[in-house]
Motif scaffolding. Structure first.
Motif, PDB file in Angstrom:
ATOM      1  N   THR A  38       0.830  -1.201   0.000  1.00 58.92           N
ATOM      2  CA  THR A  38       0.000   0.000   0.000  1.00 58.92           C
ATOM      3  C   THR A  38       0.864   1.250   0.000  1.00 58.92           C
ATOM      4  OG1 THR A  38      -1.733  -1.164   1.172  1.00 58.92           O
ATOM      5  CG2 THR A  38      -1.814   1.210   1.247  1.00 58.92           C
ATOM      6  N   ASP A  51      -5.906  -1.273  -4.738  1.00 57.29           N
ATOM      7  CA  ASP A  51      -5.355  -1.733  -3.455  1.00 57.29           C
ATOM      8  C   ASP A  51      -6.254  -2.815  -2.878  1.00 57.29           C
ATOM      9  OD1 ASP A  51      -3.997  -2.142  -1.168  1.00 57.29           O
ATOM     10  OD2 ASP A  51      -4.203  -0.110  -0.380  1.00 57.29           O
ATOM     11  N   GLU A  52      -5.913  -4.049  -3.097  1.00 53.10           N
ATOM     12  CA  GLU A  52      -6.692  -5.204  -2.640  1.00 53.10           C
ATOM     13  C   GLU A  52      -8.187  -4.979  -2.819  1.00 53.10           C
ATOM     14  OE1 GLU A  52      -5.367  -7.112   0.790  1.00 53.10           O
ATOM     15  OE2 GLU A  52      -3.483  -6.023   0.916  1.00 53.10           O
TER      16      GLU A  52
HETATM   17 MG    MG Z   1      -2.306  -2.528   2.331  1.00 51.32          MG
END
Ligand code: MG
Ligand code: ATP
Lengths: 363, 340
Positions: free
Chosen positions: A42, A157-158
């Motif tokens: 991240t 992000d995921e």
């Molecule tokens: Mg993360």
């Protein structure tokens, strides 16, 4: 757009988030950042987006250093794990937000929002607030908001980790298809190696803030350069057996330990013969139940059987407290305690140095 | 459809149990109700009663011993004085007062100027600034800003009197004169400025605390998403932060309107309503002056109570307006647990 990271680092005091990462993302490429929780994925993404300032190193877009370009001038679309939909705005206003900030004419905004919403299959939800949507619908709105301004770069992000397994599969395909259709350069952060393997053109494996490997999924799978990559890529994970020796006898290479002795192809065997005790890696799919005893089988006792539906995941205890996993047909009805003989297909076997944990074949 | 059916079912259950539930509800509310009764309803009723009498230093006696009660009180040996029930004549006098429009105007000016520029405006600016700098620095700054609030009023106002005093004492003059300005008696020149600043500096700290905790509880993802979407800092404040702290904003506005309406001690200490006639006299200060401090030593409690009671009514009217306009009922969501 081409993205390049040069010696990128991020530190907070003595906490190291990202440690000297260099890599390049080609125009139109889909790259996954893969690594365990807390490895700095991240942080890297937020530096590319311009939200975090790098402690050192450079970020280049199409060859131009953008370290000091504010996020609003980077023309990036981003999808957050939490979706980050503005709770006080309707779906329409959420998707229209980037366009309103660009002060586009009302009519054009309406048109583009409608087009993106229809593409994402949420055209009928435009009047709702995010709180009135299901997780999957919110996911689509977030994707729509990222796509609506025709960004040069998409950051994820995921994005799928809050969805159920089935929806994750659908959305995985959908994101991949949109990306291919639109040809937008994309960086996709995930800790799920299946997602990375199935979606990405190349995967950057990150551990403790450091880039471990950056290669195509096939390369990472077939020729893992470190023990970490070998154990992280592949599902179920590769079996790693310590204390194995490779010896040459009468022109044949043998890999042996107290639990078994099996032949290895000479291309692999010659690179590691006579190196003392090393680590052998063999993928579960390269282990099968032996049809008959041919003297090269590996004998063990079934320890645990985990039904996965199509296959059973079998855990086998070998001599000397060595455990290996493999997949077996449920019809064989293997049960704990049964004595079985397995066949190791060593044509894809891996070897690692126990000290440096580097591959002895591709290192 | 389904929701309607469910609602009906819930209503039926609720009605069946309503007696028990309301008993339970009352028992939970009783401590608050006792407090409100003791410290609001009873005083307001007494206030109203006194405002209907001519109670003053001249007529001093027990205000309950009026009309038919006089003889009875006297027989008990209670001092009855010359207190009498005078109906609404105090109110008639109030509305006919030559300075009534001036005082009403002063009050509205004081309340809304202080509210907009300081108690909400400055509070919001301080909250935004202290949440956008480094955390610890922001915290320290807010703590320092709270100091005047915990300083005794008299000391705080004495400080401001020194700051604004006439040359050669005024601190302000000592800074301005070397810069080539004429020395002035600042408090007499601009009494409102100092009344509003002294109240506003203290008043802003309340909103500052509420707003900064509200801002800090906004998930960072929203701010990040807005940045990526192309918003500047000002646009983020306008389109994301302000809408997301709507309820704290409305709460502080309402609460501070009411507390400003009732506040007078800084004005009393700083200007005492002057300089001159009623220059900075506000409603609550008038009530105080009439009831407890007159030039002739005649405390007109009955008349002062009338001013006080009208202020209570004004406060209630403002509350009702805010409740309607800001739709506070939406703030309180239906509980998601069923009735027990
Ligand atoms: Mg993360
Ligand atoms: N603002 C911050 N201040 C200090 N340390 C931070 C900050 N943000 C992240 N870190 C640290 O940096 C490291 C990397 O964090 P990051 O959020 O990038 O991990 P991640 O790979 O995204 O993990 P996950 O998969 O759990 O999301 C972590 O050890 C984290 O504790």
């Amino acid at each position: 757009m081409r993205v390049e990271l040069r010696n990128l680092s991020k530190r907070w005091g003595n906490v190291v988030g990202v440690d000297n990462i260099s890599l390049e993302v080609k125009d139109g490429e889909f790259v996954a950042f893969l690594g365990p929780s807390g490895c700095g994925k991240t942080t890297t993404l937020l530096m590319i987006a311009g939200i975090y300032k790098p402690t050192s190193g450079e970020i280049l877009f199409d060859g131009r250093v953008v370290n000091h370009v504010p996020p609003k001038d980077r023309n990036i679309g981003m999808v957050f794990q939490s979706y980050a939909l503005y709770p006080h705005m309707t779906v329409f206003d959420n998707i229209a937000y980037p366009l309103k900030l660009q002060k586009l004419p009302k009519e054009e905004i309406r048109e583009r929002v409608q087009r993106v919403a229809d593409m994402m299959g949420i055209g009928h939800l435009l009047d709702r607030k995010p709180g009135q949507l299901s997780g999957g619908q919110q996911q689509r709105v977030a994707l729509g908001r990222a796509l609506v301004k025709n960004p040069k770069l998409l950051l994820f992000d995921e994005p799928l980790s809050n969805l159920d397994a089935r929806l994750r599969l659908t959305m995985r395909g959908e994101i991949k298809r949109r990306q291919m259709e639109l040809g937008i350069t994309s960086i996709y952060v995930t800790h799920d190696q299946v997602e990375a393997m199935t979606m990405a053109d190349r995967i950057a494996v990150i551990k403790d803030g450091k880039l471990q490997a950056y290669d195509t999924p096939e390369e990472l799978y077939e020729r893992p350069r470190t023990l970490f990559i070998a154990s992280f890529i592949g599902n179920p994970p590769m079996n790693l057996i310590r204390g194995v020796e490779v010896v040459r006898e009468n022109g044949t290479y043998w890999t042996q330990c107290p639990a078994f002795r099996v032949p290895v192809p000479p291309e692999r065997g010659e690179k590691v013969a006579g190196q003392g005790e090393i680590i052998m890696g063999i993928r579960p799919e390269d282990i099968t139940l032996a049809a008959e005893e041919d003297g090269q089988g590996v004998v063990g006792e079934v320890y645990v059987v985990e039904p996965l539906g199509r296959d059973d995941l079998i855990s086998v205890q070998l001599l000397g407290d060595v455990y290996v996993h493999f997949l077996a047909d449920p019809h064989l009805k293997l049960r704990p305690g049964m004595k079985i003989t397995m066949h190791f297909d060593t044509s894809k076997v891996q070897f690692f140095d126990p000290e440096s944990e580097r591959s002895l074949l591709w290192g | 459809m389904e929701a309607v059916v469910q609602e009906q079912a819930m209503e039926m259950v609720a009605r069946r149990r309503s007696w028990r539930v309301s008993l339970e509800a009352f028992s939970f509310m009783s401590p608050a109700m006792v407090l409100v009764t003791l410290f609001f309803f009873i005083p307001v009723v007494l206030l109203l009663w006194i405002s209907l009498t001519n109670l003053s230093s001249n007529t001093f006696g027990n205000p309950l011993c009026v009309g038919g009660m006089r003889d009875f009180c006297e027989s008990l040996g209670i001092r009855v004085g010359r207190v009498e029930f005078v109906g609404v004549s105090n109110y008639r006098r109030l509305f006919a007062d030559r300075f009534f429009p001036k005082i009403l105007g002063n009050t509205l000016f004081y309340v809304f100027t202080t509210l907009i520029f300081f108690n909400v405006g400055l509070a919001l600016i301080l909250a935004l600034l202290t949440t956008h700098i480094e955390r610890r620095t922001g915290f320290l700054f807010r703590a320092i800003w709270l100091l005047p609030r915990i300083t005794p009023s008299v000391i705080y106002i004495m400080m401001w009197k020194r700051i604004s005093a006439d040359a050669p004492y005024g601190i302000l003059n000592q800074f301005l004169v070397p810069l080539g300005f004429e020395p002035k008696a600042w408090l007499k020149e601009a009494p409102w400025l100092f009344v509003i600043i002294t109240n506003g500096f203290v008043g802003a700290s309340f909103g500052m605390l509420i707003f900064s905790s509200a801002i800090e509880s906004i998930p960072r993802d929203y701010i990040m998403a807005a940045k990526v979407d192309g918003a500047s800092t000002l646009q983020i404040i306008r389109t994301i932060i302000i809408p997301l702290i709507k309820w704290p904003l409305l709460f502080v506005t309402t609460y501070q309107t009411l507390s400003l309406l009732a506040s007078f001690e800084y004005i009393l200490l700083l200007t005492n309503g002057g300089p001159g006639l009623y220059r900075t006299e506000v409603w609550s200060l008038t009530a105080y002056h009439r009831a407890l401090q007159t030039y002739f030593g005649n405390n007109q409690w009955g008349y002062g109570a009338a001013w006080g009671f009208v202020l209570v009514v004004i406060g209630i009217i403002f509350s009702l307006i805010y409740l309607r306009v800001f739709r506070f009922d939406e703030l309180v969501q239906e509980p998601k647990i069923d009735a027990l």
